[in-house]
Design a protein around this motif. Structure first.
Motif, PDB file in Angstrom:
ATOM      1  N   CYS A 194     -38.519  14.200  55.171  1.00 40.41           N
ATOM      2  CA  CYS A 194     -37.422  14.440  54.223  1.00 40.41           C
ATOM      3  C   CYS A 194     -36.125  14.603  54.992  1.00 40.41           C
ATOM      4  N   GLY A 195     -35.098  13.843  54.629  1.00 39.98           N
ATOM      5  CA  GLY A 195     -33.856  13.826  55.384  1.00 39.98           C
ATOM      6  C   GLY A 195     -32.795  14.761  54.859  1.00 39.98           C
ATOM      7  N   LEU A 196     -33.127  15.725  53.964  1.00 38.60           N
ATOM      8  CA  LEU A 196     -32.120  16.663  53.462  1.00 38.60           C
ATOM      9  C   LEU A 196     -31.691  17.618  54.568  1.00 38.60           C
ATOM     10  N   SER A 197     -30.341  17.852  54.704  1.00 38.02           N
ATOM     11  CA  SER A 197     -29.831  18.774  55.738  1.00 38.02           C
ATOM     12  C   SER A 197     -29.962  20.207  55.260  1.00 38.02           C
ATOM     13  N   HIS A 198     -30.028  21.145  56.223  1.00 42.12           N
ATOM     14  CA  HIS A 198     -30.142  22.576  55.885  1.00 42.12           C
ATOM     15  C   HIS A 198     -28.900  23.092  55.183  1.00 42.12           C
ATOM     16  N   ALA A 199     -27.815  22.418  55.435  1.00 45.62           N
ATOM     17  CA  ALA A 199     -26.567  22.884  54.817  1.00 45.62           C
ATOM     18  C   ALA A 199     -26.496  22.472  53.374  1.00 45.62           C
ATOM     19  N   GLN A 200     -27.149  21.339  53.053  1.00 42.10           N
ATOM     20  CA  GLN A 200     -27.019  20.825  51.695  1.00 42.10           C
ATOM     21  C   GLN A 200     -28.227  21.153  50.830  1.00 42.10           C
ATOM     22  N   GLY A 201     -29.300  21.562  51.409  1.00 41.96           N
ATOM     23  CA  GLY A 201     -30.489  21.818  50.590  1.00 41.96           C
ATOM     24  C   GLY A 201     -31.397  22.829  51.227  1.00 41.96           C
ATOM     25  N   ASN A 202     -32.206  23.411  50.419  1.00 38.99           N
ATOM     26  CA  ASN A 202     -33.170  24.389  50.891  1.00 38.99           C
ATOM     27  C   ASN A 202     -34.533  23.715  50.939  1.00 38.99           C
ATOM     28  N   LEU A 203     -35.100  23.472  52.214  1.00 37.73           N
ATOM     29  CA  LEU A 203     -36.367  22.763  52.363  1.00 37.73           C
ATOM     30  C   LEU A 203     -37.545  23.616  51.940  1.00 37.73           C
ATOM     31  N   SER A 204     -37.306  24.854  51.641  1.00 34.34           N
ATOM     32  CA  SER A 204     -38.403  25.684  51.126  1.00 34.34           C
ATOM     33  C   SER A 204     -38.643  25.415  49.649  1.00 34.34           C
ATOM     34  N   HIS A 205     -37.775  24.602  49.073  1.00 30.96           N
ATOM     35  CA  HIS A 205     -37.924  24.243  47.661  1.00 30.96           C
ATOM     36  C   HIS A 205     -37.638  22.740  47.549  1.00 30.96           C
ATOM     37  N   VAL A 206     -38.725  21.893  47.632  1.00 34.43           N
ATOM     38  CA  VAL A 206     -38.566  20.446  47.649  1.00 34.43           C
ATOM     39  C   VAL A 206     -39.592  19.831  46.693  1.00 34.43           C
ATOM     40  N   ASP A 207     -39.149  18.793  46.021  1.00 35.34           N
ATOM     41  CA  ASP A 207     -40.053  18.019  45.159  1.00 35.34           C
ATOM     42  C   ASP A 207     -40.095  16.572  45.662  1.00 35.34           C
ATOM     43  N   TRP A 208     -41.357  16.024  45.721  1.00 37.69           N
ATOM     44  CA  TRP A 208     -41.566  14.646  46.175  1.00 37.69           C
ATOM     45  C   TRP A 208     -41.972  13.781  44.988  1.00 37.69           C
ATOM     46  N   PHE A 209     -41.422  12.539  44.995  1.00 31.38           N
ATOM     47  CA  PHE A 209     -41.686  11.595  43.905  1.00 31.38           C
ATOM     48  C   PHE A 209     -42.030  10.219  44.506  1.00 31.38           C
ATOM     49  N   SER A 210     -42.817   9.440  43.754  1.00 32.10           N
ATOM     50  CA  SER A 210     -43.041   8.018  44.088  1.00 32.10           C
ATOM     51  C   SER A 210     -42.419   7.191  42.977  1.00 32.10           C
TER      52      SER A 210
END
Length: 640
Positions: free
Chosen positions: A48-64
């Motif tokens: 997952c390429g979300l940055s720590h500044a823009q998102g919280n990786l402790s709360h992520v949803d994955w989709f296909s």
């Protein structure tokens, strides 16, 4: 709508375009997704390429995303992941502290876009998963029925199949190493693919083309091109040749083996043509008498086999071919076939005879279509005696009788020769192979006695003992007789004698038999082979067996000793005066009563045994008077 309405609509459109150009939030184009490549059966790492500044990786949803349909497959809460129900439920896990989603057991169905989205819905990272699978080795099937050059449209040449690849590979056709392209009315390539239940593809490609006579040996093959994460790859099929049918333009004759032919060779004559299929052939030969061409009988393959070749097979041959498709008849050039030969080897005189010490001339003749070379050989030894047609034999000896061979050969044709054997007969009484033989035998065993003789006229053989006699084949002037007998005491005592005779004389061979008690053998039957031929003749009679002579000598020796002892006793009594001898020839000696009846010794003056003669000297002289026995010995009787 009035003019004022049109103006308002135009201004509204301009305003909207201005907002898009200014980059209004929420309406900008999305960036290209991140590319991840993986092979079928391997594992994909989706980071997952979300940055720590823009998102919280402790709360992520994955989709296909598949066919524009977005499906949730995994969610992360407080660093803990959980799969959503569905096709990915048991194939997903987290790695690298929740930043990477691990997808195992990749299949072609996983070739799609995956997205991860943070708690703030506006933040999203897209991943494009590319799946690859190398196809199997391509198989190729050629058109076994063949293609005629007279076809006006492209005809199927071969079919290429590549199975279980992903995505669909690209196919390229080659002829003699050169790629083929679509060409109107000349080359057509038709390809199709089939998706299997596994999601893999099977490619089928058909090559159609027009062919010419030059394509009869052309090599066709197909090539599959495909991509893997490691780069671009390709696989080639085997090369195939398609049968090409074209009419014959020329017919010719072929003879095997090549070079000079000779009688006895295996010769094959076949017809060939430059068409395919070969025309129907017939082989014809010129009749030497009528000069007409006559058809020869061939085997199922149209080949004329001459086995063995003979001089009568020489002559002119030619082929005739009939093209069954065009009904065109073709004819080859005539070819001369020469079978070299040597025949009718003759020697004169055919049955030569000569007296011992005289001369003899032998002449040899033969026929051939080539120059001949003559040689004379001794049959027994193979020794070269002379070169040329004439053999001169001077001062003939009996040993020079027998076989002589004339060899006629053709130097220019290796292996071509013929010969004739003639037997020279030298007049004379029988010659024996040996004068005497000695054999060590065992009593009651079965024995083969052999006797060999030669002479001219041819001798006959008789045996001095009974048995089963047989004669074996020898030279015209030789005879070998074999006698099968049982070793008996009588045979041991007498031995055996074979007698050979003809109109000019007779001769004998004597065979002595001796028991061999010290030798052991596992054979109950023995055969004595004749030794080297004796150069002289034998006229001796049957001799006494050596063993019988030994017995006689021992007996004579014992008798001499007994007589000597008896003579010494009588001489002692005579000297003492106790044995008066008179001419009456008979006196009685007085003995004690107890011994009077013990024994009586009587010596008569009758003829002594022949052993007594051995006591005399070898010259036959009589004994000296002092050496004579006492005068009372002859014709006297003494009693004790």
């Amino acid at each position: 709508m009035g003019r004022s309405g049109l103006i308002c609509a135009f201004l509204l459109a301009v305003c909207c375009c201005s907002r898009r150009a200014a980059g209004v939030p929420g309406e900008a184009e999305q960036p290209e997704p991140e590319l991840v490549e993986v092979e079928v059966g391997h594992t994909a790492l989706l980071k997952c390429g979300l940055s720590h500044a823009q998102g919280n990786l402790s709360h992520v949803d994955w989709f296909s995303v598949h066919k524009e349909k977005r499906m949730p497959i995994f969610r992360v809460r407080q660093g803990q992941g959980q799969s959503e129900p569905g096709e990915y439920q048991n194939r997903l896990s987290l790695q690298d502290k929740g930043t990477t989603l691990v997808l195992t057991g990749i299949t072609p169905h996983d070739d799609r876009i995956f997205t991860c989205q943070g708690k703030r819905r506006a933040q999203e990272h897209r991943i494009r998963l590319r799946v690859y699978k190398a196809p199997e080795e391509p198989s190729i099937q050629v058109n076994t029925l063949g293609i005629s050059v007279n076809s006006k449209e492209p005809v199927e040449v071969a079919t290429c199949v590549g199975r279980n690849g992903y995505p669909v590979p690209q196919v390229t056709w080659y002829k003699n190493g050169q790629s083929l392209k679509e060409e109107k009315n000349r080359v057509h390539i038709q390809s199709s693919q089939t998706e299997e239940s596994s999601g893999l593809f099977t490619l089928r490609s058909v090559l159609q083309a027009q062919v010419s006579k030059e394509d009869k040996d052309a090599q066709f093959y197909c090539e599959l091109s495909y991509r893997l994460p490691s780069g671009n790859h390709m696989k080639e099929s085997k090369e195939v040749t398609v049968p090409v049918f074209y009419p014959a333009e020329r017919v010719w004759l072929e003879v095997e083996p090549e070079g000079m032919l000779k009688e006895g060779d295996r010769v094959e004559i076949r017809c060939l043509a430059d068409g395919n299929p070969q025309p129907h052939f017939s082989i014809i030969k010129q009749n030497l008498n009528t000069r007409e061409m006559e058809e020869e009988r061939t085997d199922d393959n149209g080949v004329l086999v001459l086995d063995p070749a003979q001089k009568e097979h020489s002559g002119r041959y030619e082929c005739q071919g009939l093209d069954l498709e065009t009904t065109t008849s073709l004819q080859s050039d005539q070819q001369e076939l020469v079978v070299n030969y040597v025949s009718d080897v003759r020697v004169s005189p055919a049955a030569p005879e000569s007296q011992e010490g005289s001369s003899l001339t032998l002449n040899c003749e033969a026929e051939s279509n080539q120059d001949l070379q003559f040689q004379w050989l001794r049959e027994k030894t193979g020794k070269l005696l002379a070169k040329g047609q004439v053999l001169q034999l001077h001062n003939l000896k009996r040993e020079e009788g027998g076989g002589y061979r004339c060899l006629a050969s053709v130097p220019s044709v290796p292996g071509l020769n013929r010969s004739q054997l003639v037997n020279v007969a030298i007049f004379g009484p029988p010659w024996m192979a040996s004068r005497e033989k000695k054999m060590w035998v065992k009593e009651n065993s079965v024995l083969n006695l052999s006797c060999e003789a030669s002479g001219h006229p041819r001798p006959s053989i008789v045996w001095s003992v009974h048995g089963m006699a047989s004669e074996q084949d020898q030279e015209p002037q030789n005879v070998l007789s074999v006698l099968n007998v049982l070793v008996t005491p009588e045979l041991l005592e007498t031995g055996a004698e074979c007698v050979a005779s003809n109109s000019l004389g007779r001769n004998t061979t004597i065979i002595f038999l001796e028991l061999d008690s010290n030798r052991t053998t596992n054979l109950s039957t023995s055969t004595i082979s004749p030794p080297a031929r004796a150069n002289g003749t034998s006229t001796e009679k049957k001799l006494t067996e050596p063993e019988s002579k030994g017995v006689v000598i021992v007996a004579v020796t014992v008798c001499v000793l007994v007589l000597a002892l008896l003579g010494a006793v009588l001489y002692f009594f005579h000297k003492k005066g106790k044995l008066p001898c008179g001419r009456s020839g008979k006196q009685e000696i007085t003995l004690p009563p107890s011994r009077k009846s013990e024994f009586v010794v009587e010596v008569k003056s009758d003829k002594l045994p022949e052993e007594m003669g051995l006591l005399q000297g070898s010259s036959g002289d009589k004994r000296a008077p002092g050496d004579q026995l006492p005068p009372c010995l002859p014709n006297t009787t003494h009693s004790w």
